[in-house]
Motif scaffolding. Structure first.
Motif, mmCIF file in Angstrom:
data_model
loop_
_atom_site.group_PDB
_atom_site.id
_atom_site.type_symbol
_atom_site.label_atom_id
_atom_site.label_comp_id
_atom_site.label_asym_id
_atom_site.label_seq_id
_atom_site.Cartn_x
_atom_site.Cartn_y
_atom_site.Cartn_z
ATOM 1 N N THR A 78 43.805 -12.114 0.750
ATOM 2 C CA THR A 78 43.641 -13.559 0.960
ATOM 3 C C THR A 78 42.946 -13.783 2.297
ATOM 4 N N PRO A 79 41.679 -14.192 2.291
ATOM 5 C CA PRO A 79 40.949 -14.364 3.553
ATOM 6 C C PRO A 79 41.400 -15.618 4.296
ATOM 7 N N PRO A 80 41.200 -15.654 5.608
ATOM 8 C CA PRO A 80 41.512 -16.869 6.369
ATOM 9 C C PRO A 80 40.766 -18.077 5.826
ATOM 10 N N ALA A 81 41.328 -19.240 6.026
ATOM 11 C CA ALA A 81 40.783 -20.458 5.429
ATOM 12 C C ALA A 81 39.364 -20.762 5.895
ATOM 13 N N ASP A 82 39.018 -20.355 7.118
ATOM 14 C CA ASP A 82 37.695 -20.691 7.629
ATOM 15 C C ASP A 82 36.633 -19.670 7.224
ATOM 16 N N TRP A 83 37.007 -18.663 6.459
ATOM 17 C CA TRP A 83 36.021 -17.703 5.952
ATOM 18 C C TRP A 83 35.505 -18.229 4.614
ATOM 19 N N SER A 84 34.504 -19.087 4.671
ATOM 20 C CA SER A 84 33.975 -19.718 3.458
ATOM 21 C C SER A 84 33.456 -18.701 2.458
ATOM 22 N N ALA A 85 32.965 -17.570 2.969
ATOM 23 C CA ALA A 85 32.412 -16.535 2.096
ATOM 24 C C ALA A 85 33.479 -15.596 1.565
ATOM 25 N N GLY A 86 34.732 -15.804 1.945
ATOM 26 C CA GLY A 86 35.812 -14.913 1.536
ATOM 27 C C GLY A 86 35.920 -14.694 0.041
ATOM 28 N N PRO A 87 35.765 -15.753 -0.788
ATOM 29 C CA PRO A 87 35.875 -15.553 -2.236
ATOM 30 C C PRO A 87 34.871 -14.560 -2.807
ATOM 31 N N VAL A 157 21.692 7.515 2.792
ATOM 32 C CA VAL A 157 21.335 8.198 4.038
ATOM 33 C C VAL A 157 22.365 9.217 4.495
ATOM 34 N N LEU A 158 23.437 9.430 3.726
ATOM 35 C CA LEU A 158 24.472 10.380 4.133
ATOM 36 C C LEU A 158 23.906 11.804 4.221
ATOM 37 N N ALA A 159 24.201 12.467 5.324
ATOM 38 C CA ALA A 159 23.850 13.873 5.484
ATOM 39 C C ALA A 159 24.967 14.729 4.881
ATOM 40 N N PRO A 160 24.727 16.007 4.589
ATOM 41 C CA PRO A 160 25.787 16.853 4.036
ATOM 42 C C PRO A 160 27.034 16.845 4.916
ATOM 43 N N GLY A 161 28.175 16.575 4.315
ATOM 44 C CA GLY A 161 29.440 16.557 5.036
ATOM 45 C C GLY A 161 29.738 15.266 5.758
ATOM 46 N N GLU A 162 28.786 14.353 5.808
ATOM 47 C CA GLU A 162 29.008 13.074 6.477
ATOM 48 C C GLU A 162 29.876 12.187 5.592
ATOM 49 N N ILE A 163 30.667 11.344 6.234
ATOM 50 C CA ILE A 163 31.635 10.538 5.506
ATOM 51 C C ILE A 163 31.564 9.083 5.945
ATOM 52 N N LEU A 164 31.745 8.176 4.981
ATOM 53 C CA LEU A 164 31.875 6.763 5.291
ATOM 54 C C LEU A 164 33.322 6.490 5.691
ATOM 55 N N ARG A 165 33.510 6.054 6.924
ATOM 56 C CA ARG A 165 34.867 5.811 7.424
ATOM 57 C C ARG A 165 35.313 4.373 7.226
ATOM 58 N N ARG A 166 34.475 3.425 7.574
ATOM 59 C CA ARG A 166 34.874 2.016 7.469
ATOM 60 C C ARG A 166 33.655 1.129 7.286
ATOM 61 N N ILE A 167 33.936 -0.058 6.769
ATOM 62 C CA ILE A 167 32.926 -1.108 6.598
ATOM 63 C C ILE A 167 33.343 -2.262 7.497
ATOM 64 N N GLU A 168 32.425 -2.768 8.295
ATOM 65 C CA GLU A 168 32.736 -3.857 9.220
ATOM 66 C C GLU A 168 31.883 -5.075 8.876
ATOM 67 N N ILE A 169 32.555 -6.161 8.502
ATOM 68 C CA ILE A 169 31.880 -7.407 8.139
ATOM 69 C C ILE A 169 32.095 -8.414 9.262
ATOM 70 N N PRO A 170 31.025 -8.936 9.862
ATOM 71 C CA PRO A 170 31.195 -9.864 10.989
ATOM 72 C C PRO A 170 31.727 -11.223 10.542
ATOM 73 N N ALA A 171 32.515 -11.827 11.409
ATOM 74 C CA ALA A 171 33.111 -13.131 11.095
ATOM 75 C C ALA A 171 32.043 -14.195 10.873
ATOM 76 N N ARG A 172 30.940 -14.116 11.595
ATOM 77 C CA ARG A 172 29.891 -15.137 11.437
ATOM 78 C C ARG A 172 29.353 -15.152 10.005
ATOM 79 N N ALA A 173 29.253 -13.972 9.366
ATOM 80 C CA ALA A 173 28.795 -13.914 7.981
ATOM 81 C C ALA A 173 29.863 -14.424 7.021
ATOM 82 N N LEU A 174 31.115 -14.167 7.361
ATOM 83 C CA LEU A 174 32.210 -14.613 6.502
ATOM 84 C C LEU A 174 32.406 -16.128 6.552
ATOM 85 N N ARG A 175 31.820 -16.774 7.550
ATOM 86 C CA ARG A 175 31.927 -18.234 7.666
ATOM 87 C C ARG A 175 30.744 -18.954 6.998
ATOM 88 N N LYS A 176 29.851 -18.205 6.393
ATOM 89 C CA LYS A 176 28.693 -18.809 5.746
ATOM 90 C C LYS A 176 29.049 -19.376 4.378
#
Length: 275
Positions: A78-87, A157-176
């Motif tokens: 459940t995203p914060p109320a001000d994250w218009s893009a949350g849905p 673009v992953l190199a051999p053995g490279e791993i995706l650790r996390r995804i970071e979404i900025p708040a400014r985009a979530l308020r769009k």
């Protein structure tokens, strides 16, 4: 499917896995694709779920999604109320070609790293201007923009053995404000095209993300809302070899749908329709 070439499963890897990465290894998270097909080159699986990465960490700066976050966990967020893009996060989950049982195991990071044109987690994270944190076997860390991660059908673009650790979404985009369109040949089918438009509150800008119909995500950015002709011309200059072909649609069909849905998104955001 049984993977009869596997000789070892590392159930408790180190907190920084990858230092002993070798040819024949594979990262194991949900395993929904890994166990769906033969993997004759694999000898060892390294289980990432044992590391206990936080699935979802909202903060004032945005949303951090752990790579092992399941589709079910993201859908239930459940995203914060001000994250218009949350849905849009839940709408992306609904675009999966999978059952609820798969949702319980499939991971956000796994879908991104598969790098298929119709990967909905790619669509959502690119549209929301996310960045991916990647860990290399030598202990180094790099950050890649979501837009630049997928380079083609099942390529990234992953190199051999490279791993995706996390995804970071900025708040400014979530308020769009957002508007999206998706087309499938069947009600629960794979996406033929998946488009997302976003707009910064108080402006008339437009950021249009085109996926599923293209082998890699395409972003079209406008400082002010373009007219119909300008938007169409911007889509028309997407290189011919970027449009995707498979049983769900020809490049020409996908191009046509993209033009049609992009115009609908433009009208919806201009009219101040649903966020």
């Amino acid at each position: 499917m049984d993977l009869n070439t596997i000789t070892e499963v590392v159930r408790r890897p180190s907190d920084r896995p990858g230092t002993d990465w070798r040819e024949g290894d594979a990262w194991l998270a949900g395993g929904t694709w890994l166990f769906s097909a033969e993997q004759p080159d694999l000898r060892r699986l390294i289980d990432l779920t044992a590391l206990g990465w936080d699935p979802l960490v909202p903060s004032a700066t945005g949303l951090e999604i752990g790579a092992t976050c399941t589709v079910r966990e993201l859908y239930g967020f459940t995203p914060p109320a001000d994250w218009s893009a949350g849905p849009l996060l839940a709408q992306g989950c609904e675009a999966f070609l999978s059952s609820f049982k798969v949702w319980n195991a499939a991971t956000v990071g796994g879908n991104i790293c598969m790098s298929l044109p119709a990967g909905p987690m790619i669509t959502v994270t690119v549209a929301l201007e996310a960045a991916y944190e990647l860990w290399a076997p030598d202990g180094s860390v790099r950050t890649v923009e979501a837009l630049d991660f997928v380079t083609g059908n099942h390529r990234n673009v992953l190199a051999p053995g490279e791993i995706l650790r996390r995804i970071e979404i900025p708040a400014r985009a979530l308020r769009k404000r957002t508007a999206h369109r998706r087309f499938t040949l069947t009600r629960l089918g794979r996406s033929t095209v998946f488009l997302v438009g976003t707009q910064t509150p108080g402006t008339s800008d437009l950021l249009l993300t085109v996926t599923a119909g293209t082998t890699r995500p395409v972003r079209l950015a406008f400082d002010t809302m373009p007219d119909a002709r300008t938007l169409q011309q911007s889509i028309n200059v997407i290189p011919a070899d970027v449009w995707f072909a498979d049983p769900n649609g020809t490049p020409e069909h996908r191009h046509h749908l993209t033009l049609h849905f992009a115009e609908e998104i433009r009208h919806e955001l201009m009219a101040g329709g649903p966020a």
